[in-house]
Write an enzyme that holds these catalytic residues in place. Structure first.
Site, PDB file in Angstrom:
ATOM      1  N   ASP A 200       0.375   0.722  -4.478  1.00 51.46           N
ATOM      2  CA  ASP A 200      -0.155  -0.335  -5.354  1.00 51.46           C
ATOM      3  C   ASP A 200      -0.827   0.310  -6.576  1.00 51.46           C
ATOM      4  O   ASP A 200      -1.675   1.197  -6.438  1.00 51.46           O
ATOM      5  CB  ASP A 200      -1.183  -1.162  -4.565  1.00 51.46           C
ATOM      6  CG  ASP A 200      -1.614  -2.405  -5.313  1.00 51.46           C
ATOM      7  OD1 ASP A 200      -1.123  -3.497  -4.957  1.00 51.46           O
ATOM      8  OD2 ASP A 200      -2.426  -2.283  -6.257  1.00 51.46           O
ATOM      9  N   GLU A 243       2.644  -5.477  -8.692  1.00 48.67           N
ATOM     10  CA  GLU A 243       2.490  -4.044  -9.016  1.00 48.67           C
ATOM     11  C   GLU A 243       2.432  -3.249  -7.715  1.00 48.67           C
ATOM     12  O   GLU A 243       1.745  -2.254  -7.593  1.00 48.67           O
ATOM     13  CB  GLU A 243       1.245  -3.780  -9.878  1.00 48.67           C
ATOM     14  CG  GLU A 243       0.144  -4.824  -9.833  1.00 48.67           C
ATOM     15  CD  GLU A 243      -0.558  -4.951  -8.490  1.00 48.67           C
ATOM     16  OE1 GLU A 243      -0.012  -5.709  -7.653  1.00 48.67           O
ATOM     17  OE2 GLU A 243      -1.608  -4.294  -8.254  1.00 48.67           O
TER      18      GLU A 243
HETATM   19  N1  LIG Z   1       2.997  -6.567 -16.913  1.00 47.74           N
HETATM   20  C1  LIG Z   1       3.216  -7.057 -15.696  1.00 47.74           C
HETATM   21  N2  LIG Z   1       2.153  -7.378 -14.937  1.00 47.74           N
HETATM   22  C2  LIG Z   1       2.378  -7.851 -13.692  1.00 47.74           C
HETATM   23  C3  LIG Z   1       3.667  -8.031 -13.203  1.00 47.74           C
HETATM   24  N3  LIG Z   1       3.556  -8.531 -11.938  1.00 47.74           N
HETATM   25  C4  LIG Z   1       2.225  -8.662 -11.675  1.00 47.74           C
HETATM   26  N4  LIG Z   1       1.500  -8.249 -12.741  1.00 47.74           N
HETATM   27  C5  LIG Z   1       0.044  -8.224 -12.900  1.00 47.74           C
HETATM   28  O1  LIG Z   1      -0.544  -7.269 -12.030  1.00 47.74           O
HETATM   29  C6  LIG Z   1      -1.903  -7.606 -11.909  1.00 47.74           C
HETATM   30  C7  LIG Z   1      -2.365  -7.362 -10.504  1.00 47.74           C
HETATM   31  O2  LIG Z   1      -3.750  -7.550 -10.491  1.00 47.74           O
HETATM   32  P1  LIG Z   1      -4.647  -7.403  -9.210  1.00 47.74           P
HETATM   33  O3  LIG Z   1      -3.898  -7.973  -8.036  1.00 47.74           O
HETATM   34  O4  LIG Z   1      -5.970  -7.970  -9.524  1.00 47.74           O
HETATM   35  O5  LIG Z   1      -4.715  -5.876  -8.940  1.00 47.74           O
HETATM   36  P2  LIG Z   1      -5.298  -4.684  -9.805  1.00 47.74           P
HETATM   37  O6  LIG Z   1      -5.806  -5.146 -11.118  1.00 47.74           O
HETATM   38  O7  LIG Z   1      -4.282  -3.634  -9.839  1.00 47.74           O
HETATM   39  O8  LIG Z   1      -6.521  -4.236  -8.960  1.00 47.74           O
HETATM   40  P3  LIG Z   1      -6.494  -3.231  -7.721  1.00 47.74           P
HETATM   41  O9  LIG Z   1      -5.190  -3.481  -6.977  1.00 47.74           O
HETATM   42  O10 LIG Z   1      -7.689  -3.581  -6.923  1.00 47.74           O
HETATM   43  O11 LIG Z   1      -6.509  -1.862  -8.282  1.00 47.74           O
HETATM   44  C8  LIG Z   1      -2.043  -9.083 -12.344  1.00 47.74           C
HETATM   45  O12 LIG Z   1      -2.727  -9.134 -13.558  1.00 47.74           O
HETATM   46  C9  LIG Z   1      -0.611  -9.532 -12.551  1.00 47.74           C
HETATM   47  O13 LIG Z   1      -0.498 -10.457 -13.612  1.00 47.74           O
HETATM   48  C10 LIG Z   1       4.777  -7.690 -14.036  1.00 47.74           C
HETATM   49  O14 LIG Z   1       5.935  -7.793 -13.694  1.00 47.74           O
HETATM   50  N5  LIG Z   1       4.485  -7.194 -15.275  1.00 47.74           N
END
Ligand SMILES: Nc1nc2c(ncn2[C@@H]2O[C@H](COP(=O)(O)OP(=O)(O)OP(=O)(O)O)[C@@H](O)[C@H]2O)c(=O)[nH]1
Length: 332
Positions: A200, A243
């Site tokens: 992740d 992610e």
């Molecule tokens: N650019 C982009 N962002 C994505 C995609 N799929 C998910 N996201 C973003 O990934 C982010 C995941 O955020 P969180 O689940 O809060 O996780 P994090 O910010 O990595 O925090 P931690 O996992 O605790 O490190 C969200 O803002 C989603 O909008 C994608 O395909 N492209």
């Protein structure tokens, strides 16, 4: 009665007298009539057999008229032969008249049939048509083969599309989960090790918020490539969520999977995405490792890797955590 008596009256002068009973003339006339009679009686039989056996034959009626006409000619020749010694000229006259009538009818029929017969395609035309048909058939076969190739190609493309994540080009969640399911069956059946690594990206939300989604996407693509470089050809990695990546690592126990996870973590930490106006963007990821234990179902297995990941996140991120009952407790 009188007519019948006249018909059967053979008392007229035998034809032999005209031939002066000369042996050479008799031989030619009698021999000729005998052979002709024999032939003329067999030809109609052959024609009738032909008409009966070939139901596709055109102009049946003309064949039958020919048969009747030739038969009557045979009768005439037979009576000529008899009349060398007798004088049945009435009978012979009737046979000749009948022959004449049937001949005329046959001639009329033939003339009427000529245009139809001429319209029947010749053998040469039929052969040419056959060639054209063969060529058209071959063309159809080729077309069919090419269509089949295109359908196969398209099916493969669609299958790939249905199983691929368009952003990272990794297999999608459905496919990686299916892979995991079959690897679990294999591990159970052959009693071999199987591990998974849940990867992740750290603080990905901040990346999006600070640099925009396009930069976030670029980072995901780069990360996907990075993970793929580190796993073996027999290992599989897919995009599990936004992610989050899931790597399925067959024939690998938790220790070795943790070493692999550590290499991936290190690699991720070296990724830098060039930014237009600022310094390059650095990133990191946290990883949770779990080794399959017989009897686990898939959700449990993934859940244990998730718990390990949760522990890695809560212990400061950018690190690897391996599932154990301790992790379980820690996570809960
Ligand atoms: N650019 C982009 N962002 C994505 C995609 N799929 C998910 N996201 C973003 O990934 C982010 C995941 O955020 P969180 O689940 O809060 O996780 P994090 O910010 O990595 O925090 P931690 O996992 O605790 O490190 C969200 O803002 C989603 O909008 C994608 O395909 N492209």
């Amino acid at each position: 009665m009188e007519i019948i008596g006249r018909l059967l009256d053979g008392s007229l002068m035998p034809h032999g007298h005209c031939l002066l009973w000369r042996g050479d003339l008799l031989l030619m006339h009698v021999g000729g009539d005998l052979l002709t009679t024999l032939a003329y009686f067999t030809i109609p039989i052959a024609l009738i057999i032909l008409v009966r056996k070939r139901d596709d034959l055109e102009f049946d009626s003309i064949f039958l008229m020919f048969a009747a006409f030739i038969f009557l000619c045979g009768v005439t020749h037979l009576l000529s032969l008899v009349n060398v010694w007798h004088g049945y000229y009435f009978l012979e006259g009737i046979a000749k008249s009948l022959t004449g009538l049937v001949s005329v009818a046959t001639a009329i029929m033939i003339w009427r049939l000529i245009p139809k017969a001429l319209a029947i395609p010749s053998n040469k035309t039929l052969r040419e048509k056959n060639h054209q048909l063969d060529a058209a058939h071959q063309e159809l076969i080729n077309l069919n083969a090419s269509l089949e190739r295109q359908v196969k190609q398209r099916t493969l493309q669609l299958e790939k599309l249905a199983s691929t994540d368009p952003l990272t080009n990794l297999v999608n969640r459905r496919t990686i989960v299916a892979t995991l399911e079959s690897e679990m069956e294999r591990a159970e059946r052959y009693d071999v090790a199987l591990s998974i690594i849940m990867i992740d990206m750290d603080d990905f939300k901040r990346v999006n918020d600070e640099h925009g989604h396009l930069v976030g996407d670029k980072l995901l693509q780069t990360a996907a490539k990075g993970v793929q470089q580190f796993i073996r050809k027999t290992d599989r990695v897919g995009r599990y969520g936004g992610e989050e990546f899931l790597a399925v690592v067959p024939h690998c126990d938790a220790d070795n999977a943790a070493r692999l996870a550590e290499r991936i973590r290190y690699k991720m930490a070296t990724i830098s995405i060039p930014l237009e106006s600022r310094e390059a963007l650095q990133t990191s990821c946290s990883l949770g490792v779990a080794q399959y234990q017989p009897g686990w179902d898939m959700n449990e297995f993934i859940d244990y890797a998730d718990k390990a990941l949760y522990k890695a996140k809560h212990s400061g991120k950018n690190q690897v955590s391996v599932y154990s009952s301790e992790t379980k407790n820690g996570a809960e």
